[in-house]
Design an enzyme around this catalytic site. Structure first.
Site, mmCIF file in Angstrom:
data_model
loop_
_atom_site.group_PDB
_atom_site.id
_atom_site.type_symbol
_atom_site.label_atom_id
_atom_site.label_comp_id
_atom_site.label_asym_id
_atom_site.label_seq_id
_atom_site.Cartn_x
_atom_site.Cartn_y
_atom_site.Cartn_z
ATOM 1 N N ASP A 244 0.856 -1.186 0.000
ATOM 2 C CA ASP A 244 0.000 0.000 0.000
ATOM 3 C C ASP A 244 0.892 1.236 0.000
ATOM 4 O OD1 ASP A 244 -1.956 1.850 0.249
ATOM 5 O OD2 ASP A 244 -2.856 1.019 2.055
ATOM 6 N N HIS A 337 -11.182 -3.530 -7.357
ATOM 7 C CA HIS A 337 -10.928 -2.212 -6.788
ATOM 8 C C HIS A 337 -10.083 -1.338 -7.721
ATOM 9 C CE1 HIS A 337 -10.571 0.605 -3.430
ATOM 10 N NE2 HIS A 337 -9.267 0.670 -3.668
#
Length: 452
Positions: A244, A337
């Site tokens: 991330d 996503h």
């Protein structure tokens, strides 16, 4: 929530009292937690080819440490373009009654407190108190402490008198599909974002803020966060175990300047300011941990472990949304996503992980929801009288700075809330939006500018 996450901005200078690895251990030991963005929330917007300025990298950002120069910046508040620290607390306060003199006094106290704490000095004297500061950070440095303040929509709704110069784009966020908002974690009149590389420094700062508000304001909500930092240039991971931080806007870049700082049509006090969108996003890790690797990857549109898009390549390979398997099915699904967040407007995320652990309904208002299991899970129970794992509360304190929440954040969140496969593993339980003035934060100047 743009989709490709956090660049931790470690600058290799050993800034702060401890190095980042030492501080990470200290933060974990102290139980102070943080999340590095959740793309759309969790994985970051795919903004361009690997190595391009817009795509970012795992290398340090151009952000500067919060030195005296940053604290005294006459245009921007510290804590936005500043290199992201390891620990954070974000807190919202409501002005009592509401009463204009209470607001004036609150802003005056905060604008006197923040510069002292950011320089590692004790808090200023308090009326009718012979002890000005709690002293819990005596002997510690400031650990790159920043304090950033913003204003909620109620301040401009007429309760405090007619606003002389209301921000142009400060509008309450709409309801989104699937929201599970707790009223006590929504809104607020004044917000403070406190960040530092030492959890004790963060705890001290929010304590000193709290000590100066009785009688004029009340705390509405607080959340503490932590950040992972591999320390060797690798991308950090969030609480879903995914990489991330592959691409976030880089402070100082043209895209950052255009996406973050307030427009020229805003009132003068917003020059050099921004808008902060806050969402408390609960990550349903008990459910996630029972999902297969294939299910997790399909929800993300990337390989969770390597960060590579399912269309092939490595972490920084651009998405190939047209690529299909042998049966003609797209490798990155329509509800993945990364596909849904691919063309989102750019935003600058400064998010943190949080982990409140097992939070029982009586204390948190969380319904006894239990959890689901994938098909084929062997029959089992969780023991007599045991609370469901659905009560586990950890996730992300999503914070993004934007020029216009209505055109940058709201459209993406609306899309993700309705169509994102990953959204089935998330619950949005807190929400707020604030106008963040330009620097420096001067209470007297601001109240004159806001209300004449």
């Amino acid at each position: 929530m743009t989709d490709e996450a956090y660049d931790d901005g470690a600058d290799g200078t050993g800034r702060g009292r401890f190095d980042r690895r030492t501080m990470l251990g200290a933060a974990a030991a102290a139980g102070v937690a943080a999340v590095s963005g959740t793309g759309g929330y969790l994985i970051g917007r795919d903004t361009g080819p690997a190595g391009s300025a817009s795509a970012g990298s795992a290398a340090p950002t151009a952000s500067a440490a919060p030195t005296a120069a940053a604290i005294d910046d006459r245009r921007h508040q510290p804590g936005i373009a500043t290199a992201q620290q390891l620990c954070a607390c974000i807190a919202a306060f409501d002005v009592l009654e509401p009463h204009r003199p209470n607001l004036d006094e609150l802003l005056a106290r905060l604008s006197a407190l923040a510069p002292a704490l950011m320089r590692g000095e004790p808090g200023p004297a308090r009326a009718n108190r012979d002890v000005a500061d709690s002293g819990v950070t005596d002997g510690l440095g400031p650990a790159d402490l920043t304090m950033t303040f913003g204003f909620g929509p109620r301040l401009f709704g007429g309760d405090f008198g007619p606003a002389a110069a209301a921000p142009k784009r400060l509008v309450e966020l709409p309801a989104f599909h699937g929201d599970r908002l707790e009223p006590r974690w929504v809104g607020g009149d004044v917000v403070v974002q406190i960040c530092a590389d030492d959890p004790t420094v963060v705890a001290h700062a929010i304590r000193e803020v709290r000590a100066r508000v009785p009688g004029i304001a009340a705390a509405r909500w607080t959340h503490q966060g932590f950040l992972t930092s591999p320390g060797d240039g690798r991308t950090p991971r969030n609480l879903f175990g995914q990489l991330d931080g592959t691409a976030n806007l880089r402070p100082g870049s043209e895209e950052f300047e255009a996406a973050v700082w307030a427009g020229a049509d805003e009132p003068d006090w917003m020059a050099g300011g921004s808008y902060l969108v806050f969402r408390k996003i609960r990550m349903l890790t008990p459910m996630w941990d029972l999902a297969t690797a294939a299910e997790q990857n399909a929800a993300l549109g990337r390989d969770r472990h390597s960060g590579a898009p399912l269309s092939g390549g490595s972490e920084r390979t651009p998405l190939d949304l047209a690529k299909s398997d042998a049966d003609g099915r797209p490798l990155i699904g329509a509800d993945a996503h990364v596909r849904l967040a691919h063309d989102a407007a750019p935003m600058f995320r400064r998010s943190y992980n949080y982990d409140h652990g097992l939070v029982l309904p009586a204390s948190a208002g969380i319904p006894d929801e239990g959890h689901t299991h994938p098909p084929g899970t062997a029959p089992h129970d969780h023991g007599p009288q045991q609370p469901g794992m659905g009560h586990w509360d950890n996730g992300m304190l999503f914070m993004t700075y934007v020029r216009d929440p209505g055109t940058q954040f709201v459209p993406l969140q609306d899309t993700l809330s309705r169509s994102d496969k990953l959204h089935g593993f998330l619950q949005h339980t807190g929400s707020a939006v604030f106008a963040v003035p330009g620097g420096p934060f001067d209470g007297e100047r601001l109240t004159r500018a806001l209300f004449g």
